[in-house]
Motif scaffolding. Structure first.
Motif, mmCIF file in Angstrom:
data_model
loop_
_atom_site.group_PDB
_atom_site.id
_atom_site.type_symbol
_atom_site.label_atom_id
_atom_site.label_comp_id
_atom_site.label_asym_id
_atom_site.label_seq_id
_atom_site.Cartn_x
_atom_site.Cartn_y
_atom_site.Cartn_z
ATOM 1 N N UNK A 98 0.825 -1.207 0.000
ATOM 2 C CA UNK A 98 0.000 0.000 0.000
ATOM 3 C C UNK A 98 0.862 1.261 0.000
ATOM 4 N N UNK A 99 1.933 1.222 0.767
ATOM 5 C CA UNK A 99 2.822 2.378 0.875
ATOM 6 C C UNK A 99 4.147 2.048 0.191
ATOM 7 N N UNK A 100 4.303 2.529 -1.026
ATOM 8 C CA UNK A 100 5.527 2.250 -1.786
ATOM 9 C C UNK A 100 6.567 3.348 -1.608
ATOM 10 N N UNK A 101 6.128 4.590 -1.700
ATOM 11 C CA UNK A 101 7.039 5.730 -1.568
ATOM 12 C C UNK A 101 6.872 6.334 -0.178
ATOM 13 N N UNK A 102 7.908 6.231 0.622
ATOM 14 C CA UNK A 102 7.844 6.652 2.022
ATOM 15 C C UNK A 102 8.938 7.675 2.292
ATOM 16 N N UNK A 103 8.624 8.637 3.143
ATOM 17 C CA UNK A 103 9.623 9.620 3.559
ATOM 18 C C UNK A 103 9.719 9.659 5.078
ATOM 19 N N UNK A 104 10.964 9.728 5.567
ATOM 20 C CA UNK A 104 11.218 9.982 6.983
ATOM 21 C C UNK A 104 11.827 11.375 7.075
ATOM 22 N N UNK A 105 11.073 12.333 7.611
ATOM 23 C CA UNK A 105 11.475 13.739 7.591
ATOM 24 C C UNK A 105 12.601 14.068 8.560
ATOM 25 N N UNK A 106 12.822 13.208 9.539
ATOM 26 C CA UNK A 106 13.906 13.414 10.504
ATOM 27 C C UNK A 106 14.503 12.042 10.797
ATOM 28 N N UNK A 107 15.348 11.575 9.888
ATOM 29 C CA UNK A 107 15.719 10.161 9.843
ATOM 30 C C UNK A 107 16.661 9.714 10.951
ATOM 31 N N UNK A 108 17.419 10.634 11.537
ATOM 32 C CA UNK A 108 18.365 10.216 12.569
ATOM 33 C C UNK A 108 19.393 9.243 12.011
ATOM 34 N N UNK A 109 19.462 8.054 12.597
ATOM 35 C CA UNK A 109 20.413 7.035 12.148
ATOM 36 C C UNK A 109 19.833 6.128 11.070
ATOM 37 N N UNK A 110 18.600 6.400 10.654
ATOM 38 C CA UNK A 110 17.979 5.599 9.598
ATOM 39 C C UNK A 110 17.312 4.332 10.087
ATOM 40 N N UNK A 111 17.097 4.215 11.389
ATOM 41 C CA UNK A 111 16.566 2.962 11.938
ATOM 42 C C UNK A 111 15.099 2.733 11.586
ATOM 43 N N UNK A 112 14.329 3.807 11.407
ATOM 44 C CA UNK A 112 12.935 3.629 10.987
ATOM 45 C C UNK A 112 12.877 2.889 9.659
ATOM 46 N N UNK A 113 13.672 3.335 8.694
ATOM 47 C CA UNK A 113 13.686 2.693 7.378
ATOM 48 C C UNK A 113 14.232 1.274 7.460
ATOM 49 N N UNK A 114 15.229 1.067 8.312
ATOM 50 C CA UNK A 114 15.869 -0.245 8.400
ATOM 51 C C UNK A 114 14.922 -1.308 8.952
ATOM 52 N N UNK A 115 14.162 -0.954 9.985
ATOM 53 C CA UNK A 115 13.302 -1.955 10.628
ATOM 54 C C UNK A 115 11.922 -2.032 9.989
ATOM 55 N N UNK A 116 11.652 -1.191 9.004
ATOM 56 C CA UNK A 116 10.335 -1.206 8.367
ATOM 57 C C UNK A 116 10.049 -2.547 7.710
ATOM 58 N N UNK A 117 11.095 -3.179 7.167
ATOM 59 C CA UNK A 117 10.980 -4.529 6.614
ATOM 60 C C UNK A 117 9.873 -4.613 5.566
ATOM 61 N N UNK A 118 10.029 -3.818 4.512
ATOM 62 C CA UNK A 118 9.047 -3.817 3.435
ATOM 63 C C UNK A 118 9.781 -3.808 2.100
ATOM 64 N N UNK A 119 10.027 -4.985 1.505
ATOM 65 C CA UNK A 119 10.770 -5.055 0.245
ATOM 66 C C UNK A 119 10.099 -4.296 -0.897
ATOM 67 N N UNK A 120 8.780 -4.102 -0.805
ATOM 68 C CA UNK A 120 8.063 -3.407 -1.864
ATOM 69 C C UNK A 120 8.063 -1.903 -1.717
ATOM 70 N N UNK A 121 8.787 -1.377 -0.721
ATOM 71 C CA UNK A 121 8.803 0.059 -0.471
ATOM 72 C C UNK A 121 10.227 0.587 -0.478
ATOM 73 N N UNK A 122 10.354 1.894 -0.630
ATOM 74 C CA UNK A 122 11.643 2.557 -0.447
ATOM 75 C C UNK A 122 11.416 3.794 0.412
ATOM 76 N N UNK A 123 12.416 4.167 1.172
ATOM 77 C CA UNK A 123 12.293 5.279 2.109
ATOM 78 C C UNK A 123 13.327 6.348 1.777
ATOM 79 N N UNK A 124 12.858 7.576 1.618
ATOM 80 C CA UNK A 124 13.752 8.722 1.491
ATOM 81 C C UNK A 124 14.044 9.241 2.901
ATOM 82 N N UNK A 125 15.284 9.071 3.340
ATOM 83 C CA UNK A 125 15.692 9.493 4.678
ATOM 84 C C UNK A 125 16.232 10.918 4.625
ATOM 85 N N UNK A 126 15.541 11.825 5.282
ATOM 86 C CA UNK A 126 15.926 13.235 5.263
ATOM 87 C C UNK A 126 16.602 13.596 6.584
#
Length: 252
Positions: A98-126
């Motif tokens: 459902x959510x393919x294009x994802x943004x993390x507006x304050x990514x820090x160390x990038x752990x939100x994107x890392x643990x999301x565990x969604x091969x069908x999505x990508x995260x823009x870490x800002x």
């Protein structure tokens, strides 16, 4: 240019400029290019293959990064595992296609994107330009993508690009920098209709945000922190509704 106009006359000025442009183009085209690829740093040999590198300690932390130790990194992973588990309980579609294009507006160390565990999505870490820690290099070494950005300015992307926007502590970070309405309007621009926003921040800040997003026709819900209602940090889950303006004279 006024001197050129006097020499060649107004009628020939445009032709002269075109000729100068052609000369510049030819010079640029045939100029020998210099090597512009950044060499791989020595520590890169320590990087593990993806996806193992998502959770391995990045080499630059091992070599020493101000404010980020191995212990801090491991605790950050555990914390965001708990946070993302909460998100998935609240919204069963997170981690799905459902959510393919994802943004993390304050990514820090990038752990939100890392643990999301969604091969069908990508995260823009800002990484906000006013953040205390420069963590973009760590994000890259985890095999993720990212960018610096000042959220007082517009983000360089098309409207309705993202399906899900995550923002942890963004409004507290920019509280005395710019108006939260401006940040919310930019979020509204880059979020597709029926897209979801997850905000994590102090309850006082989120109450102000909620009043604003109601006027933007977002549906929102304020939730307690995972550790209970006494924690001042809360969650605001919002959905951008799909609506169109009525034509003049049409019945309501």
């Amino acid at each position: 240019m006024h001197a050129i106009t006097r020499m060649v006359g107004p009628a020939r000025c445009a032709t002269f400029k075109m000729q100068m442009t052609s000369v510049t183009f030819l010079y640029t085209r045939y100029k020998k290019m210099e090597a512009c690829i950044t060499p791989i740093p020595e520590g890169a040999q320590q990087l593990q293959k993806f996806p193992k590198r998502l959770f391995a300690v990045p080499p630059r932390i091992l070599e020493g990064t101000p404010g980020v130790t191995e212990e801090v990194y491991e605790e950050d992973k555990k914390l965001w595992k708990k946070h993302v588990d909460t998100y998935k309980r609240v919204n069963k579609l997170i981690g799905k296609s459902r959510y393919r294009n994802i943004m993390d507006m304050n990514a820090g160390l990038g752990s939100f994107a890392a643990v999301l565990d969604s091969p069908g999505s990508w995260v823009m870490n800002v990484v906000p330009t006013i953040s205390e820690r420069n963590t973009l290099g760590i994000i890259y070494e985890r095999g993720l993508i990212g960018i610096y950005h000042d959220w007082c300015e517009a983000f360089s992307t098309y409207p309705r690009t993202y399906d899900l926007i995550h923002a942890s502590g963004v409004f507290s970070l920019y509280q005395n920098k710019c108006d939260l309405e401006d940040i919310l309007l930019e979020m509204d621009r880059i979020l597709r209709p029926e897209g979801t926003v997850i905000l994590r921040d102090n309850v006082e800040v989120l109450n102000k945000v909620r009043r604003t997003v109601t006027g933007m026709r977002w549906k929102s819900k304020l939730l307690d922190h995972e550790d209970g209602p006494l924690v001042p940090e809360k969650l605001l889950i919002a959905v951008k509704t799909y609506w169109v303006g009525r034509e003049e004279g049409s019945s309501s």
